[in-house]
Design an enzyme around this catalytic site. Sequence first.
Site, short mmCIF file in Angstrom:
data_model
loop_
_atom_site.label_atom_id
_atom_site.label_comp_id
_atom_site.label_asym_id
_atom_site.label_seq_id
_atom_site.Cartn_x
_atom_site.Cartn_y
_atom_site.Cartn_z
N TYR A 292 0.84 -1.21 0.00
CA TYR A 292 0.00 0.00 0.00
C TYR A 292 0.87 1.26 0.00
O TYR A 292 0.55 2.26 0.63
CB TYR A 292 -0.97 0.01 1.18
CG TYR A 292 -2.22 -0.81 0.90
CD1 TYR A 292 -3.43 -0.21 0.63
CD2 TYR A 292 -2.15 -2.20 0.87
CE1 TYR A 292 -4.56 -0.96 0.35
CE2 TYR A 292 -3.27 -2.96 0.59
CZ TYR A 292 -4.46 -2.34 0.33
OH TYR A 292 -5.58 -3.08 0.04
N ASN B 109 -3.78 -3.01 -7.68
CA ASN B 109 -3.90 -1.60 -8.06
C ASN B 109 -3.03 -0.68 -7.21
O ASN B 109 -2.61 0.39 -7.65
CB ASN B 109 -5.36 -1.15 -8.00
CG ASN B 109 -5.99 -1.37 -6.65
OD1 ASN B 109 -6.07 -2.52 -6.17
ND2 ASN B 109 -6.47 -0.32 -6.01
N HIS C 71 -5.62 -10.45 -8.90
CA HIS C 71 -6.00 -9.45 -7.91
C HIS C 71 -7.49 -9.14 -7.92
O HIS C 71 -8.17 -9.23 -6.89
CB HIS C 71 -5.21 -8.16 -8.10
CG HIS C 71 -5.49 -7.15 -7.02
ND1 HIS C 71 -5.23 -7.41 -5.69
CD2 HIS C 71 -6.03 -5.90 -7.05
CE1 HIS C 71 -5.56 -6.36 -4.94
NE2 HIS C 71 -6.06 -5.44 -5.75
N HIS D 153 -16.03 -2.29 -5.42
CA HIS D 153 -15.38 -2.60 -6.70
C HIS D 153 -16.27 -3.44 -7.61
O HIS D 153 -15.80 -4.31 -8.35
CB HIS D 153 -14.05 -3.32 -6.46
CG HIS D 153 -13.07 -2.54 -5.64
ND1 HIS D 153 -12.51 -1.36 -6.08
CD2 HIS D 153 -12.56 -2.77 -4.40
CE1 HIS D 153 -11.68 -0.90 -5.16
NE2 HIS D 153 -11.71 -1.72 -4.12
#
Length: 436
Positions: A180, A210, A295, A305
């Site tokens: 992250y 991402n 992912h 999402h």
Amino acid sequence: MEIFNLFLSFTLFFLSPFVSQAYNHDSNYTRPPPRADFIVSHGHPNFYPQQVHISLAGKDHMRVTYITNDMNVASIVEYGKRPKKYEKKTTGESTSYRFFFYSSGKIHHVKIGPLQPSTTYYYRCGGHGKEFSFRTPPSTFPVEFAVAGDLGQTDWTVKTLDQVTKQDFDVFLLPGDLSYADTHQPLWDSFGRLVENLASTRPWMVTEGNHEIESARIVEEHISFKAYNARWLMPHAESLSHSNLYYSFDAASVHIVMIGSYTHYDSHSDQYRWLREDLRKIDRKRTPWLVVVMHTPWYSTNKAHEGEGERMRKAMEGLLYRAQVDVVFAGHIHTYERFRPVYNHKADPCGPMYITIGDGGNREGLAHEFHYPRSPLSAFRESSFGHGRLRVIDKKRAHWSWHRNNDNFSVIADEVWFESPTSSPRCILNHFRNEL
């Protein structure tokens, strides 16, 4: 540097979302709120190896990765089967990178081997520092994989990793979103130090998420994974892939395919062609189990999402189905959910079991909101931090368990015994192979 670290910790603390209580099936269970993010500092001389981790690198080989702030340290690994007795020494390669005002240390990648299966090796990096050890995976069943996605570096991350270490395993699978860092390069260094104690002892096999992207996603060609590719070199060359974002490897008699959600995946793409050829080459008599890791989930009943994996599913699901993939792991959505075998949004006993496990401990918190009524395809779902374990017993049987973090101990909240579709009379082995 210490002042910068304190400032970064302070900033992340106030920017991170807080989660007060997780939705789960046990109404008597109340999750404590997550703790603040933190930075793990180095605290050693510049020549001292840090951020040590290992990964499988082709048959009977392991890649040792470490970083030194001293750019003059050699890219060497000494290793042997007895503590402090190094019978062999291998020289590898190194790289480094710049990102605006940040300059990385010297990133060393050293491929060692051939190694014996189920064997403990002791090793030292760069000729300096502490001694590490790892155990190679077995060559035959049983074999066990620990699985956790969207780790980050919060106190919940530490809890997850602590729970993972309490029970032995052979290989760690991470379906994206590692540090992250989100372009904040010191967070990559902090993450490497955080996971070193575990990642230096068992191979970590990862794919990109991402949060590894380091440029604005305006068009596909502008997506960059500079830090990820430099720090987490996976066996893409060994599996004939031209990109570190997708590759494959074997552990015991399990073939694992790591595919990239953030690189091209349509039928004309390099990744699609590589995946098709990789699946074609699998001999299910030698590697009867086939696992895919990505992912972005293709199946989810969570509102977070929503629909992001649908285009990739439409492009690639047919390949996975015809190859008779057993299990598909994904992250991205900060929850846990297990689906019954499915293909094209319909129950299918010959389809893979899809599992979302994006609940490793990230700073963004958990995704609480599910759709109701629940789809009959969804066998279990819960928004809590945790990790999973896939234990393959033999060529037909495997056991999956999801372990919910419960403060100081781990609770098995979901588990299932299952058989490979290739062992079912309803799913004929290699029936679709010529169509790949």
